[in-house]
Write a protein that holds these residues in place. Structure first.
Motif, mmCIF file in Angstrom:
data_model
loop_
_atom_site.group_PDB
_atom_site.id
_atom_site.type_symbol
_atom_site.label_atom_id
_atom_site.label_comp_id
_atom_site.label_asym_id
_atom_site.label_seq_id
_atom_site.Cartn_x
_atom_site.Cartn_y
_atom_site.Cartn_z
ATOM 1 N N ARG A 50 -4.140 9.535 8.227
ATOM 2 C CA ARG A 50 -3.166 8.864 8.816
ATOM 3 C C ARG A 50 -2.927 7.299 8.425
ATOM 4 N N ILE A 51 -4.219 6.815 8.105
ATOM 5 C CA ILE A 51 -4.009 5.405 7.705
ATOM 6 C C ILE A 51 -3.467 5.276 6.298
ATOM 7 N N ILE A 52 -3.919 6.099 5.436
ATOM 8 C CA ILE A 52 -3.613 5.928 4.100
ATOM 9 C C ILE A 52 -2.206 6.212 3.841
ATOM 10 N N ASN A 53 -1.618 7.319 4.595
ATOM 11 C CA ASN A 53 -0.129 7.653 4.796
ATOM 12 C C ASN A 53 0.812 6.581 5.382
ATOM 13 N N SER A 54 0.140 5.751 5.892
ATOM 14 C CA SER A 54 1.035 4.885 7.018
ATOM 15 C C SER A 54 1.936 4.048 6.020
ATOM 16 N N GLU A 73 2.589 0.820 6.179
ATOM 17 C CA GLU A 73 2.026 -0.521 5.759
ATOM 18 C C GLU A 73 1.182 -0.465 4.406
ATOM 19 N N ILE A 74 0.306 0.527 4.370
ATOM 20 C CA ILE A 74 -0.546 1.027 3.217
ATOM 21 C C ILE A 74 0.264 1.319 2.112
ATOM 22 N N GLN A 75 1.287 2.216 2.278
ATOM 23 C CA GLN A 75 1.984 2.757 1.102
ATOM 24 C C GLN A 75 2.898 1.629 0.522
ATOM 25 N N SER A 76 3.390 0.661 1.367
ATOM 26 C CA SER A 76 4.333 -0.330 0.852
ATOM 27 C C SER A 76 3.472 -1.117 -0.198
ATOM 28 N N VAL A 77 2.195 -1.224 0.096
ATOM 29 C CA VAL A 77 1.491 -2.108 -0.858
ATOM 30 C C VAL A 77 0.913 -1.624 -2.088
ATOM 31 N N VAL A 78 0.679 -0.261 -1.927
ATOM 32 C CA VAL A 78 -0.073 0.506 -2.872
ATOM 33 C C VAL A 78 0.706 0.809 -3.979
ATOM 34 N N LYS A 79 0.159 0.762 -5.379
ATOM 35 C CA LYS A 79 1.019 1.062 -6.449
ATOM 36 C C LYS A 79 1.288 2.502 -6.477
ATOM 37 N N PRO A 80 2.739 2.926 -7.072
ATOM 38 C CA PRO A 80 2.802 4.323 -7.066
ATOM 39 C C PRO A 80 1.897 5.033 -8.043
ATOM 40 N N ALA A 81 1.827 6.572 -8.038
ATOM 41 C CA ALA A 81 0.993 7.358 -8.845
ATOM 42 C C ALA A 81 1.722 7.155 -10.141
#
Length: 129
Positions: free
Chosen positions: A37-41, A43-51
């Protein structure tokens, strides 16, 4: 899960170990253990580079032992020698069939000759008497 029963003496000992000298009771590193749930939130997904998606798959390496074309790319002389050996094997296979036919024919003639000799010998009668 384990079920532990603590005695009053053990609880008092815990107070002396962790409480008196200012030591802290060990706590979990994460307060929220729902990692998915934390990884898919958001807040995290907006910062992480796309695959990164690669469109083409890598071409598998060809086995030079099985493919003469791959062997030719590596060693042209070895490929030529292998092709020559294949041609020689095919030629030997043709000669082997004709050679076996000749041997079978000769064996039949030899057997027929032996049978003819036996027939003539048995017509003469008993030679031991």
């Amino acid at each position: 899960c384990r079920f532990c029963i603590w005695s009053q003496a053990a609880m008092d000992e815990l107070n002396t170990i962790y409480g008196a000298e200012g030591k802290r009771i060990p706590t979990a590193y994460m307060t929220n253990a729902d990692l998915a749930r934390i990884i898919n939130s958001d807040e995290i997904q907006s910062v992480v580079k796309p695959a990164l998606c690669s469109g083409e798959k890598p071409v598998p390496k060809r086995n030079a032992i099985k493919s003469i074309d791959a062997l030719e790319a590596l060693d042209p002389y070895a490929a030529a020698a292998r092709k020559a050996e294949t041609r020689a094997m095919e030629a030997r296979a043709g000669k082997k069939a004709s050679g076996l036919a000749a041997k079978r024919k000769a064996k039949k003639a030899f057997k027929a000759q032996g049978k003819a000799f036996y027939e003539t010998a048995s017509k003469q009668g008993n030679v031991c008497e």
